[in-house]
Design a protein around this motif. Structure first.
Motif, short mmCIF file in Angstrom:
data_model
loop_
_atom_site.label_atom_id
_atom_site.label_comp_id
_atom_site.label_asym_id
_atom_site.label_seq_id
_atom_site.Cartn_x
_atom_site.Cartn_y
_atom_site.Cartn_z
N SER A 95 0.85 -1.20 0.00
CA SER A 95 0.00 0.00 0.00
C SER A 95 0.88 1.24 0.00
CB SER A 95 -0.91 0.02 1.24
OG SER A 95 -0.17 0.27 2.41
N ILE A 96 0.27 2.35 -0.40
CA ILE A 96 0.90 3.67 -0.36
C ILE A 96 -0.01 4.57 0.47
CG2 ILE A 96 1.59 5.69 -1.76
CD1 ILE A 96 3.45 3.21 -2.14
N ARG A 97 0.57 5.45 1.30
CA ARG A 97 -0.28 6.28 2.16
C ARG A 97 -1.14 7.21 1.27
NH1 ARG A 97 3.21 8.65 6.42
NH2 ARG A 97 1.37 9.78 7.06
N LYS A 102 -0.56 8.00 -6.56
CA LYS A 102 -0.49 8.48 -7.96
C LYS A 102 0.77 9.30 -8.22
CE LYS A 102 -5.41 8.22 -8.90
NZ LYS A 102 -6.55 8.82 -9.53
N LYS A 103 1.86 8.92 -7.58
CA LYS A 103 3.15 9.57 -7.84
C LYS A 103 4.18 8.54 -8.28
CE LYS A 103 2.40 13.12 -4.28
NZ LYS A 103 2.91 13.68 -3.01
N GLY A 104 3.72 7.32 -8.56
CA GLY A 104 4.63 6.29 -9.04
C GLY A 104 5.28 5.46 -7.93
N ILE A 134 -8.09 -0.57 -10.14
CA ILE A 134 -7.40 -0.23 -11.40
C ILE A 134 -5.96 0.18 -11.12
CG2 ILE A 134 -7.39 1.41 -13.35
CD1 ILE A 134 -10.51 1.54 -12.86
N GLY A 135 -5.75 0.96 -10.03
CA GLY A 135 -4.40 1.41 -9.69
C GLY A 135 -3.47 0.25 -9.44
N SER A 136 -3.91 -0.72 -8.65
CA SER A 136 -3.05 -1.86 -8.32
C SER A 136 -2.77 -2.71 -9.56
CB SER A 136 -3.70 -2.71 -7.23
OG SER A 136 -2.79 -3.69 -6.80
N ALA A 137 -3.78 -2.90 -10.40
CA ALA A 137 -3.56 -3.67 -11.64
C ALA A 137 -2.49 -3.00 -12.50
CB ALA A 137 -4.88 -3.80 -12.41
N LYS A 138 -2.53 -1.66 -12.56
CA LYS A 138 -1.53 -0.94 -13.36
C LYS A 138 -0.14 -1.10 -12.77
CE LYS A 138 -3.70 2.68 -16.02
NZ LYS A 138 -3.63 4.11 -16.32
N VAL A 139 -0.05 -1.08 -11.43
CA VAL A 139 1.24 -1.26 -10.75
C VAL A 139 1.83 -2.61 -11.15
CG1 VAL A 139 2.29 -1.64 -8.47
CG2 VAL A 139 0.67 0.25 -8.80
C1 LIG Z 1 -3.13 0.66 -5.30
C2 LIG Z 1 -2.06 1.58 -4.76
C3 LIG Z 1 -0.98 0.75 -4.06
C4 LIG Z 1 -1.44 2.37 -5.93
O1 LIG Z 1 -0.39 3.17 -5.42
P1 LIG Z 1 0.18 4.42 -6.24
O2 LIG Z 1 1.48 4.81 -5.61
O3 LIG Z 1 -0.87 5.42 -6.37
O4 LIG Z 1 0.48 3.74 -7.66
P2 LIG Z 1 1.35 4.38 -8.84
O5 LIG Z 1 1.49 5.86 -8.58
O6 LIG Z 1 2.60 3.60 -9.01
O7 LIG Z 1 0.37 4.22 -10.07
C5 LIG Z 1 0.47 3.22 -11.05
C6 LIG Z 1 -0.51 3.53 -12.17
O8 LIG Z 1 -1.85 3.38 -11.68
C7 LIG Z 1 -2.57 4.58 -11.84
N1 LIG Z 1 -3.45 4.69 -10.70
C8 LIG Z 1 -3.09 4.73 -9.40
N2 LIG Z 1 -4.19 4.81 -8.62
C9 LIG Z 1 -5.24 4.81 -9.47
C10 LIG Z 1 -6.64 4.87 -9.28
N3 LIG Z 1 -7.18 4.95 -8.04
N4 LIG Z 1 -7.44 4.84 -10.38
C11 LIG Z 1 -6.91 4.75 -11.62
N5 LIG Z 1 -5.59 4.69 -11.86
C12 LIG Z 1 -4.77 4.72 -10.80
C13 LIG Z 1 -1.54 5.66 -11.90
O9 LIG Z 1 -2.00 6.81 -12.57
C14 LIG Z 1 -0.43 4.96 -12.68
O10 LIG Z 1 -0.77 4.93 -14.04
P3 LIG Z 1 0.38 4.87 -15.19
O11 LIG Z 1 1.23 3.67 -14.89
O12 LIG Z 1 -0.41 4.78 -16.43
O13 LIG Z 1 1.14 6.15 -15.00
C15 LIG Z 1 -2.67 2.60 -3.73
O14 LIG Z 1 -3.77 3.22 -4.32
C16 LIG Z 1 -3.10 1.96 -2.41
O15 LIG Z 1 -2.33 1.88 -1.46
N6 LIG Z 1 -4.35 1.50 -2.37
C17 LIG Z 1 -4.90 0.84 -1.17
C18 LIG Z 1 -4.23 -0.50 -0.91
C19 LIG Z 1 -4.27 -1.41 -2.12
O16 LIG Z 1 -5.23 -1.44 -2.86
N7 LIG Z 1 -3.19 -2.17 -2.27
C20 LIG Z 1 -3.06 -3.13 -3.35
C21 LIG Z 1 -3.64 -4.42 -2.91
S1 LIG Z 1 -3.61 -5.56 -4.28
#
Ligand SMILES: CC(C)(COP(=O)(O)OP(=O)(O)OC[C@H]1O[C@@H](n2cnc3c(N)ncnc32)[C@H](O)[C@@H]1OP(=O)(O)O)[C@@H](O)C(=O)NCCC(=O)NCCS
Length: 167
Positions: A95-97, A102-104, A134-139
């Motif tokens: 997780s990220i705080r 959305k800062k990579g 969606i964010g985690s899938a992209k990661v």
């Molecule tokens: C999921 C999570 C870890 C992403 O962390 P983050 O530091 O924001 O991720 P990144 O900045 O590396 O983003 C990766 C990509 O996802 C995109 N993204 C991140 N959060 C997003 C969101 N909520 N909706 C859509 N896209 C998203 C970013 O824009 C980026 O896109 P790109 O690769 O095209 O530039 C964070 O939102 C989190 O801690 N969520 C709660 C815990 C969780 O879900 N953990 C994962 C369990 S599987």
């Protein structure tokens, strides 16, 4: 940015992260502090996980820390898979705080964790996420994840399952 292991030194930062997180269940769950009367007792319980005692498989746990010693993210690496991890949990949880998303950082954190996985000789990493995360899938995709399938849990939750090969 650097990865550090949880220790007494990080108590206040860890509590601060959880405060910012709010009331939802913390991810990874190994970083949850509620239920432990003291930080020392939390660290003792974490050590049982690390060593793979009881219900746990052996694991490693890290904080992602920035230049001003603030915890920006957290990650768990499970060294092997049991039945639950093979279908739902996977090898890695992170997780990220909220204020640093959305800062990579998660993409960077997973990249660093995969280097540790290589050292641990984990050749195929399973990483899962909820279908709507969606964010985690992209990661995961940013780090070379290949999607295998969608697993439906007993509660009807849809889990996307990805593999990342380490050469
Ligand atoms: C999921 C999570 C870890 C992403 O962390 P983050 O530091 O924001 O991720 P990144 O900045 O590396 O983003 C990766 C990509 O996802 C995109 N993204 C991140 N959060 C997003 C969101 N909520 N909706 C859509 N896209 C998203 C970013 O824009 C980026 O896109 P790109 O690769 O095209 O530039 C964070 O939102 C989190 O801690 N969520 C709660 C815990 C969780 O879900 N953990 C994962 C369990 S599987």
């Amino acid at each position: 940015m650097r990865l550090v292991k949880p220790s007494l030194e990080w108590k206040e930062q860890h509590e601060n992260y959880i405060e910012e997180w709010g009331h939802e269940r913390i991810v990874p769950s190994s970083m949850e502090l509620s239920g432990f009367p003291t930080y020392e007792e939390y660290l003792k319980a974490l050590d049982e996980r690390i060593q793979g005692k009881g219900q746990w498989v052996p694991s490693s746990h890290y904080f992602l820390v920035n230049d001003v010693n603030q915890i920006v993210g957290m990650i768990d690496i499970r060294h092997e898979l049991n039945e639950y991890l093979r279908t739902i949990g996977g090898h890695i949880g992170y997780s990220i705080r909220p204020s640093e998303r959305k800062k990579g950082y998660a993409s960077y954190l997973l990249k660093e964790a995969l280097i540790i996985c290589k050292e641990l000789n984990i050749k195929q990493n399973l990483i899962t996420c909820n279908e709507d995360n969606i964010g985690s899938a992209k990661v995961i995709l940013n780090n070379g994840g290949i999607e295998e399938d969608l697993f439906i849990t007993e509660e009807g939750l849809l889990k996307r399952r990805f593999w990342i090969a380490i050469n």
